[in-house]
Design a protein around this motif. Structure first.
Motif, short mmCIF file in Angstrom:
data_model
loop_
_atom_site.label_atom_id
_atom_site.label_comp_id
_atom_site.label_asym_id
_atom_site.label_seq_id
_atom_site.Cartn_x
_atom_site.Cartn_y
_atom_site.Cartn_z
N VAL A 158 22.13 58.71 89.32
CA VAL A 158 22.05 60.32 89.93
C VAL A 158 21.13 60.21 91.17
CG1 VAL A 158 22.61 61.30 87.77
CG2 VAL A 158 20.20 60.79 88.39
N ALA A 159 21.13 59.24 91.91
CA ALA A 159 20.51 59.21 93.18
C ALA A 159 20.95 60.44 94.12
CB ALA A 159 20.32 57.80 93.88
N GLY A 160 19.97 60.95 94.79
CA GLY A 160 20.45 61.98 95.60
C GLY A 160 21.24 63.23 95.17
N ALA A 161 20.80 63.47 93.98
CA ALA A 161 21.50 64.57 93.08
C ALA A 161 20.77 65.94 93.55
CB ALA A 161 21.10 64.47 91.60
N GLN A 162 21.62 66.81 93.70
CA GLN A 162 21.24 68.25 94.37
C GLN A 162 21.34 69.13 93.09
OE1 GLN A 162 20.82 68.62 97.60
NE2 GLN A 162 20.90 66.41 97.50
N PRO A 163 20.35 70.12 93.18
CA PRO A 163 20.33 71.35 92.12
C PRO A 163 21.67 71.65 91.72
CG PRO A 163 18.75 72.01 93.95
CD PRO A 163 19.54 70.47 94.39
N GLY A 164 22.17 71.63 90.58
CA GLY A 164 23.39 71.84 89.90
C GLY A 164 24.28 70.87 89.60
N ASP A 165 23.77 69.43 90.20
CA ASP A 165 24.50 68.37 89.75
C ASP A 165 24.13 68.12 88.41
OD1 ASP A 165 25.82 67.78 92.27
OD2 ASP A 165 24.47 66.55 93.15
N ARG A 166 25.09 67.36 87.56
CA ARG A 166 24.72 67.26 86.10
C ARG A 166 25.24 65.85 85.75
NH1 ARG A 166 27.72 72.20 84.91
NH2 ARG A 166 26.42 72.84 86.64
N MET A 167 24.69 65.65 84.51
CA MET A 167 25.17 64.31 83.72
C MET A 167 25.87 64.82 82.55
SD MET A 167 21.83 61.88 84.18
CE MET A 167 20.73 63.36 83.48
N THR A 168 26.98 64.11 81.96
CA THR A 168 27.52 64.69 80.74
C THR A 168 27.52 63.42 80.02
OG1 THR A 168 29.16 66.03 81.68
CG2 THR A 168 29.81 65.35 79.72
N VAL B 37 25.78 56.05 71.55
CA VAL B 37 26.19 56.49 72.77
C VAL B 37 27.42 55.91 73.24
CG1 VAL B 37 25.62 56.73 75.04
CG2 VAL B 37 23.69 56.59 73.23
N THR B 38 28.49 56.70 73.47
CA THR B 38 29.94 56.42 73.76
C THR B 38 30.19 56.27 74.90
OG1 THR B 38 30.70 58.44 73.07
CG2 THR B 38 30.74 56.88 71.24
N GLY B 39 29.53 56.95 75.94
CA GLY B 39 29.96 57.08 77.43
C GLY B 39 29.27 58.34 77.98
N ALA B 40 28.95 58.13 79.31
CA ALA B 40 28.45 59.23 80.54
C ALA B 40 29.08 59.06 81.50
CB ALA B 40 26.92 58.90 80.41
N THR B 41 28.94 60.36 82.29
CA THR B 41 29.42 60.31 83.55
C THR B 41 28.33 61.29 84.07
OG1 THR B 41 30.49 62.20 83.33
CG2 THR B 41 31.87 60.17 83.09
N SER B 42 28.31 61.05 85.68
CA SER B 42 27.23 61.73 86.57
C SER B 42 28.29 62.39 87.52
CB SER B 42 26.39 61.16 87.12
OG SER B 42 26.70 59.86 87.75
N ARG B 43 27.92 63.53 88.13
CA ARG B 43 28.49 64.02 89.31
C ARG B 43 27.24 64.34 90.22
NH1 ARG B 43 29.99 70.33 88.77
NH2 ARG B 43 27.84 70.42 89.98
N VAL B 44 27.46 63.87 91.42
CA VAL B 44 26.31 63.86 92.53
C VAL B 44 27.33 64.62 94.00
CG1 VAL B 44 24.74 62.74 93.70
CG2 VAL B 44 25.04 62.17 91.40
N THR B 45 26.66 65.55 94.41
CA THR B 45 27.01 66.22 95.58
C THR B 45 26.72 65.47 96.75
OG1 THR B 45 27.15 68.23 94.52
CG2 THR B 45 27.44 68.41 96.94
N ALA B 46 27.48 65.27 97.72
CA ALA B 46 27.40 64.57 98.97
C ALA B 46 26.81 65.65 99.97
CB ALA B 46 28.61 63.89 99.56
N THR B 47 25.80 65.30 100.79
CA THR B 47 25.20 66.29 101.83
C THR B 47 25.50 65.85 103.21
OG1 THR B 47 23.19 64.89 101.72
CG2 THR B 47 23.18 66.77 100.00
N GLY B 48 25.87 64.49 103.55
CA GLY B 48 26.04 64.48 104.83
C GLY B 48 27.69 64.25 105.24
N LEU B 49 28.23 64.08 106.45
CA LEU B 49 29.53 63.74 106.86
C LEU B 49 29.69 62.08 106.50
CD1 LEU B 49 30.18 66.50 109.47
CD2 LEU B 49 30.65 66.62 107.11
N SER B 50 28.76 61.54 107.12
CA SER B 50 29.18 59.98 107.40
C SER B 50 27.57 59.15 106.82
CB SER B 50 29.20 59.54 108.80
OG SER B 50 30.30 60.54 109.33
#
Length: 606
Positions: free
Chosen positions: A337-347, A421-434
């Motif tokens: 979850v490197a670079g995670a923004q407020p609101g990003d999450r792990m399931t 523990v059967t699995g997990a996903t993370s959602r991380v938002t990008a902040t830059g264009l490139s």
């Protein structure tokens, strides 16, 4: 019978017939007057010493079916509620359009998909890049406009609530004034039929605004209550008022039973003794216009806004965030979850005692927002105690999962023999264009270009986002970023374009509070399918409301016809009575003339 007795009888007959003629004339004159109830009077014999001495008339009375009137008032409240809802939902449905129509939301999403397909075919084509940005801008503008219109409807409902309260107070004041006049007139023995017509008109006005029931009391007095038992009039009128609120209605405006959390006004009923009741907090309004306006402002239209906000949110996240499956480690899964923004999450998915479970952990950096509701676990991912906090929350939820911090995130492993523990996903938002990420913040929050990450810090970022969503201004300044993931990437690189294409065509799980399938079965499908679902849901709701309103209108119309037949004026019938009274009047006049002639002859003899 003596001549004087005959003369007295004839004179009383003339008076009785004159009274009858006056009543008939009044009925005919008011045959088309709204609220007028047919009047009648009945002649009865005057008896003295066992002998009939003439005729007299009873008091003027109204020919009214009270049970039918009661039913009509109840159905009138229902009709007012239904027609008000139908009118608003018809306007709401017109805002969303019809599936596939040129300006509808699903068509705009489809047009964006087509533009991205063209870009995928020619990544280095400047016109293709411009086409994507143009279609994205049109979609954002459509969402902005829809939000403005929905909030305008909410403001209209809020004003309707205020106007309805004013009308109810006016009706209650009229009822109080007229009732006092009726009580005084009856105490004097005078006729109150016309005053009762006026009071009924005021009660009828009130019954269109809210559900009422009327009790008749002695001496011409009445008591009016709501169907729930709250007193509106009892030897004095209660007062309605809209308290609280006052600020312009926005997507963030919400009613709450707790005044400290409510940003919209409520309806307060205050009795003559000073006792106050919050009609909205106590759900005391069951029907009528006031109920419809409150429901539209606080429930129906906010859900429509939630649907728009969820579509805008998923659009921004589809392009601007990456979802990564966890890496298997001994006994569990590790998430980056490197670079995670407020609101990003792990399931996290797990089994405990053979029962499947899941947990969603959201990055929240604002402590005032904790704890979260809805079963979400709120933790600041950057906090030194984040792993311990997550583990404690999972343990409290009944999941014996061990959480440890890693260089880039967290590892989740079994903390008990019966837990897997059967699995997990993370959602991380990008902040830059490139910055090397395939994700691209194509849509941002407001003209300032704030990154949209579904943050909960300082309030839910999703609330009203459809009104603020816009194309990233940095992307408009550098369209090449639609393709290039980094400064040194090839101009024709397909990696990011394929990601954008998949973002629109792939299935997503939408929040259950959008109301398309309920929170227990959230809508799953593409962005275009969700947009179609919104339109179909609103069209169905509008059609249903119209059918209910039409049906209720027919019921009221039928009752009005029956009430008119029972209590209205039939001019032909009144004209028949007029002839009868005229004939009787002429007969009594001839008697008086004959007696007068006989008396003159007697006087001549004497």
């Amino acid at each position: 019978m003596s001549l004087t007795s005959a003369l007295g009888s004839a004179l009383s007959g003339l008076k009785a017939n004159q009274a009858g003629l006056d009543v008939v004339a009044g009925n005919v004159a008011n045959a088309s007057t709204p609220g007028y109830v047919r009047k009648s009077t009945s002649p009865v014999a005057s008896v003295a010493g066992g002998a009939t001495t003439g005729v007299r008339t009873t008091e003027v009375k109204r020919e009214i079916d009270l049970q039918l009137q009661k039913q009509l008032r109840t159905e009138t409240a229902g009709a007012s509620y239904a027609s008000t809802r139908a009118a608003f939902l018809e306007q709401l449905q017109s805002l969303f359009g019809t599936p596939g129509a040129e300006s509808s939301l699903d068509a705009q999403v489809s047009d964006l998909s087509t533009a991205i397909d063209a870009l995928a075919a020619s990544p280095d084509d400047q016109s293709a890049r411009a086409g994507v940005l143009q279609q994205a801008g049109l979609l954002a503008q459509q969402l902005n406009a829809a939000t403005t219109d929905v909030q305008a409807l909410r403001a209209s409902a809020d004003q309707g609530l205020k106007d309805g309260v004013d009308a109810a107070n006016e009706a209650l004041t009229s009822i109080e004034t007229i009732t006092r006049a009726i009580v005084q007139a009856q105490a004097r023995g005078g006729s109150t039929a016309d005053l009762e017509d006026q009071r009924d008109m005021a009660v009828n006005t009130l019954s269109g605004l809210m559900d009422v029931k009327v009790e008749s009391l002695a001496g011409g007095d009445i008591r009016i209550k709501t169907q729930g038992g709250l007193t509106l009039y009892d030897n004095g009128a209660s007062t309605l008022s809209v308290t609280g609120g006052g600020a312009p209605v926005t997507a963030g405006s919400a009613y709450a039973s707790d005044p400290s959390r409510s940003t919209l006004g409520t309806v307060t009923l205050t009795s003559p003794s000073g006792y106050a009741t919050d009609l909205l907090a106590n759900n005391a309004l069951r029907s009528g216009e006031l109920k419809a306006y409150a429901e539209l402002r606080d429930e129906t239209l906010p859900q429509a806004q939630t649907q728009l906000d969820e579509l805008a949110s998923q659009l921004a996240l589809a392009f601007g965030a990456t979802t990564t499956t966890g890496e298997a480690v001994t006994g569990g899964v590790a998430l980056d979850v490197a670079g995670a923004q407020p609101g990003d999450r792990m399931t996290l998915a797990y089994t405990s005692g053979g029962v499947a479970g899941a947990a969603t952990i959201v990055n929240v950096t604002d402590p005032s927002r904790l704890p979260l509701s809805g079963g979400l676990i709120g933790v600041d991912f950057s906090s030194p105690t984040a792993a311990a906090d997550i583990e404690a929350a999972l343990q409290a939820a009944g999941a014996a999962v061990t959480v440890t911090a890693t260089d880039d995130g967290f590892a989740f492993t079994s903390g008990a023999a019966d837990v897997t523990v059967t699995g997990a996903t993370s959602r991380v938002t990008a902040t830059g264009l490139s910055d090397g990420s395939v994700a691209l913040p194509l849509f941002v929050d407001g003209a300032g270009g704030a990154i949209y990450s579904e943050s909960l810090d300082g309030g839910a970022q999703r609330t009203g986002f459809a009104g603020r969503i816009t194309v990233n201004p940095d992307l408009i300044a550098d369209p090449s970023a639609l393709v290039k993931t980094s400064a040194d990437a090839a101009a024709g690189d397909q990696t990011r374009v394929d990601f954008l294409k998949d973002a629109l065509s792939g299935d997503r799980t939408f929040s259950g509070d959008a109301g398309l399938r309920g929170s227990s079965a959230p809508f799953t499908g593409t962005l275009s399918e969700f947009a179609q679902g919104i339109i179909s849901t609103q069209a169905s709701a509008s059609a249903s409301a119209t059918r209910v309103a039409d049906g209720q209108s027919l019921v009221v119309s039928s009752l009005e016809d029956r009430f008119s037949a029972a209590s209205g004026v039939d001019v032909d019938e009144e004209m028949t009575k007029l002839i009868q009274y005229q004939t009787a009047y002429s007969a009594n006049a001839r008697v008086m003339t004959t007696v007068n002639d006989m008396l003159k002859q007697l006087l001549n003899i004497l």
